[in-house]
Write a protein that holds these residues in place. Structure first.
Motif, PDB file in Angstrom:
ATOM      1  N   VAL A  27      -8.668 -15.508  25.184  1.00 20.93           N
ATOM      2  CA  VAL A  27      -7.812 -16.391  24.383  1.00 20.93           C
ATOM      3  C   VAL A  27      -6.436 -15.753  24.228  1.00 20.93           C
ATOM      4  CG1 VAL A  27      -7.496 -17.427  22.100  1.00 20.93           C
ATOM      5  CG2 VAL A  27      -9.765 -17.405  23.159  1.00 20.93           C
ATOM      6  N   ASN A  28      -6.414 -14.466  23.888  1.00 23.76           N
ATOM      7  CA  ASN A  28      -5.142 -13.753  23.723  1.00 23.76           C
ATOM      8  C   ASN A  28      -4.349 -13.725  25.021  1.00 23.76           C
ATOM      9  OD1 ASN A  28      -5.722 -13.204  21.038  1.00 23.76           O
ATOM     10  ND2 ASN A  28      -6.642 -11.227  21.504  1.00 23.76           N
ATOM     11  N   LYS A  29      -5.039 -13.521  26.133  1.00 26.16           N
ATOM     12  CA  LYS A  29      -4.373 -13.481  27.441  1.00 26.16           C
ATOM     13  C   LYS A  29      -3.750 -14.833  27.777  1.00 26.16           C
ATOM     14  CE  LYS A  29      -5.493 -12.559  32.290  1.00 26.16           C
ATOM     15  NZ  LYS A  29      -6.517 -11.951  33.149  1.00 26.16           N
ATOM     16  N   ARG A  30      -4.507 -15.892  27.590  1.00 27.47           N
ATOM     17  CA  ARG A  30      -3.987 -17.232  27.893  1.00 27.47           C
ATOM     18  C   ARG A  30      -2.766 -17.551  27.035  1.00 27.47           C
ATOM     19  NH1 ARG A  30     -10.040 -19.475  27.581  1.00 27.47           N
ATOM     20  NH2 ARG A  30     -10.740 -18.765  29.629  1.00 27.47           N
ATOM     21  N   GLU A  31      -2.828 -17.208  25.758  1.00 31.23           N
ATOM     22  CA  GLU A  31      -1.705 -17.469  24.846  1.00 31.23           C
ATOM     23  C   GLU A  31      -0.487 -16.615  25.208  1.00 31.23           C
ATOM     24  OE1 GLU A  31      -1.370 -19.896  22.526  1.00 31.23           O
ATOM     25  OE2 GLU A  31      -3.278 -20.592  23.364  1.00 31.23           O
ATOM     26  N   LEU A  32      -0.726 -15.360  25.610  1.00 29.84           N
ATOM     27  CA  LEU A  32       0.378 -14.482  26.009  1.00 29.84           C
ATOM     28  C   LEU A  32       1.077 -15.037  27.244  1.00 29.84           C
ATOM     29  CD1 LEU A  32       1.993 -11.816  25.744  1.00 29.84           C
ATOM     30  CD2 LEU A  32       0.226 -10.756  27.191  1.00 29.84           C
ATOM     31  N   LEU A  33       0.322 -15.442  28.246  1.00 27.82           N
ATOM     32  CA  LEU A  33       0.919 -16.007  29.456  1.00 27.82           C
ATOM     33  C   LEU A  33       1.746 -17.247  29.118  1.00 27.82           C
ATOM     34  CD1 LEU A  33      -2.025 -15.562  31.982  1.00 27.82           C
ATOM     35  CD2 LEU A  33       0.216 -14.443  32.102  1.00 27.82           C
ATOM     36  N   LYS A  34       1.196 -18.105  28.276  1.00 30.19           N
ATOM     37  CA  LYS A  34       1.918 -19.317  27.874  1.00 30.19           C
ATOM     38  C   LYS A  34       3.209 -18.952  27.134  1.00 30.19           C
ATOM     39  CE  LYS A  34      -0.722 -22.283  25.918  1.00 30.19           C
ATOM     40  NZ  LYS A  34      -1.494 -23.059  24.917  1.00 30.19           N
ATOM     41  N   LEU A  35       3.117 -18.023  26.185  1.00 28.11           N
ATOM     42  CA  LEU A  35       4.278 -17.588  25.412  1.00 28.11           C
ATOM     43  C   LEU A  35       5.379 -17.031  26.317  1.00 28.11           C
ATOM     44  CD1 LEU A  35       5.518 -16.919  22.569  1.00 28.11           C
ATOM     45  CD2 LEU A  35       4.418 -14.677  22.807  1.00 28.11           C
ATOM     46  N   CYS A  36       4.984 -16.317  27.357  1.00 25.29           N
ATOM     47  CA  CYS A  36       5.954 -15.680  28.260  1.00 25.29           C
ATOM     48  C   CYS A  36       6.371 -16.571  29.422  1.00 25.29           C
ATOM     49  CB  CYS A  36       5.373 -14.360  28.771  1.00 25.29           C
ATOM     50  SG  CYS A  36       5.184 -13.143  27.456  1.00 25.29           S
ATOM     51  N   GLY A  37       5.857 -17.794  29.471  1.00 20.30           N
ATOM     52  CA  GLY A  37       6.246 -18.731  30.512  1.00 20.30           C
ATOM     53  C   GLY A  37       5.699 -18.405  31.886  1.00 20.30           C
ATOM     54  N   LEU A  38       4.540 -17.745  31.918  1.00 20.97           N
ATOM     55  CA  LEU A  38       3.919 -17.385  33.188  1.00 20.97           C
ATOM     56  C   LEU A  38       2.610 -18.143  33.353  1.00 20.97           C
ATOM     57  CD1 LEU A  38       4.399 -13.512  33.088  1.00 20.97           C
ATOM     58  CD2 LEU A  38       5.765 -15.172  34.369  1.00 20.97           C
ATOM     59  N   GLU A  39       2.305 -18.483  34.602  1.00 25.91           N
ATOM     60  CA  GLU A  39       1.024 -19.101  34.895  1.00 25.91           C
ATOM     61  C   GLU A  39       0.083 -18.051  35.451  1.00 25.91           C
ATOM     62  OE1 GLU A  39       1.315 -22.620  37.244  1.00 25.91           O
ATOM     63  OE2 GLU A  39       2.846 -23.494  35.955  1.00 25.91           O
ATOM     64  N   GLY A  40      -1.187 -18.266  35.242  1.00 27.08           N
ATOM     65  CA  GLY A  40      -2.214 -17.372  35.740  1.00 27.08           C
ATOM     66  C   GLY A  40      -3.531 -17.819  35.160  1.00 27.08           C
ATOM     67  N   GLY A  63       8.033  -6.517  17.053  1.00 26.83           N
ATOM     68  CA  GLY A  63       6.697  -6.049  16.704  1.00 26.83           C
ATOM     69  C   GLY A  63       5.647  -7.106  16.980  1.00 26.83           C
ATOM     70  N   ASP A  64       5.985  -8.375  16.739  1.00 25.64           N
ATOM     71  CA  ASP A  64       5.039  -9.458  16.981  1.00 25.64           C
ATOM     72  C   ASP A  64       4.708  -9.575  18.468  1.00 25.64           C
ATOM     73  OD1 ASP A  64       3.494 -11.879  16.163  1.00 25.64           O
ATOM     74  OD2 ASP A  64       5.021 -12.884  17.394  1.00 25.64           O
ATOM     75  N   LEU A  65       5.734  -9.586  19.320  1.00 25.76           N
ATOM     76  CA  LEU A  65       5.478  -9.688  20.756  1.00 25.76           C
ATOM     77  C   LEU A  65       4.757  -8.448  21.275  1.00 25.76           C
ATOM     78  CD1 LEU A  65       5.657 -11.179  23.425  1.00 25.76           C
ATOM     79  CD2 LEU A  65       8.016 -10.331  23.676  1.00 25.76           C
ATOM     80  N   ALA A  66       5.104  -7.281  20.747  1.00 24.92           N
ATOM     81  CA  ALA A  66       4.397  -6.061  21.159  1.00 24.92           C
ATOM     82  C   ALA A  66       2.901  -6.200  20.889  1.00 24.92           C
ATOM     83  CB  ALA A  66       4.960  -4.847  20.427  1.00 24.92           C
ATOM     84  N   ASN A  67       2.549  -6.663  19.702  1.00 25.03           N
ATOM     85  CA  ASN A  67       1.122  -6.843  19.381  1.00 25.03           C
ATOM     86  C   ASN A  67       0.464  -7.859  20.299  1.00 25.03           C
ATOM     87  OD1 ASN A  67       1.027  -4.935  17.357  1.00 25.03           O
ATOM     88  ND2 ASN A  67       1.533  -6.408  15.750  1.00 25.03           N
TER      89      ASN A  67
END
Length: 186
Positions: A7-20, A89-93
């Motif tokens: 879940v965290n990975k999918r949300e991180l990719l979406k937040l950063c504008g990357l697909e995977g 700090g938020d993006l780092a986490n």
């Protein structure tokens, strides 16, 4: 928890504008952009690493040459690289929580907290064997299954690249061993 990892990975990719997808390894870097952090090694092998189906998410600020290196990488590989030249700090986490691997190829590192934070989140560190990195990250042993991450000895781009490829191969080829390693790191 391991269950939250995807879940965290999918949300991180979406937040950063990357697909995977779930089988796309995500490598995180959260650091100050200074010589000590081994970013010259990243620069030396970045094209080779990005030939594979991986994503790189970078967060940090510092020396202009490294900021430009990551801005150029984002321009050159917009579908594979996210570079946030700032402190958050938020993006780092979110990177710690969502990445699969955490790259930390420092020239020297008296202690180091990032690798410990990464392991707590189940993000396997890839580190150079120096100082606190050597003390806290047990290299993966493919024969016994022991370890908490991946490492390389010499300050050398090829050795760092090999450590990244070893991690990616385990991620792709043996998810059971990968998941066990994640649990051990946590």
């Amino acid at each position: 928890t391991p269950d939250d990892k995807l879940v965290n990975k999918r949300e991180l990719l979406k937040l950063c504008g990357l697909e995977g997808d779930d089988n796309t390894p995500v490598i995180g870097i959260v650091t100050r952009f200074v010589d000590q952090k081994g970013l010259d090694l990243v620069e030396a092998v970045l094209p080779d690493i990005l030939e594979d189906d991986v994503r790189l998410i970078v967060l940090g600020t510092g020396d202009w040459k490294y900021e430009q290196m990551f801005i150029e990488a984002k321009r050159r590989w917009p579908d594979k690289v996210s570079a946030s030249i700032m402190f958050s700090g938020d993006l780092a986490n979110r990177i710690y929580a969502g990445a699969d691997m955490f790259l930390m190829p420092s020239k020297f590192e008296p202690c180091g907290l990032s690798q410990i934070i990464a392991m707590r989140y189940g993000t396997l560190p890839i580190v150079r064997e120096t100082g606190g990195l050597k003390d806290t990250v047990q290299p993966y042993n493919e024969f016994t299954g022991e370890g908490t991450g991946f490492s390389f000895t010499n300050f050398n781009g090829d050795e760092m690249g090999d450590a990244v490829f070893r991690a990616a191969r385990l991620f792709w080829d043996n998810r059971d061993a990968w998941n066990k390693l994640v649990t051990q790191a946590m």
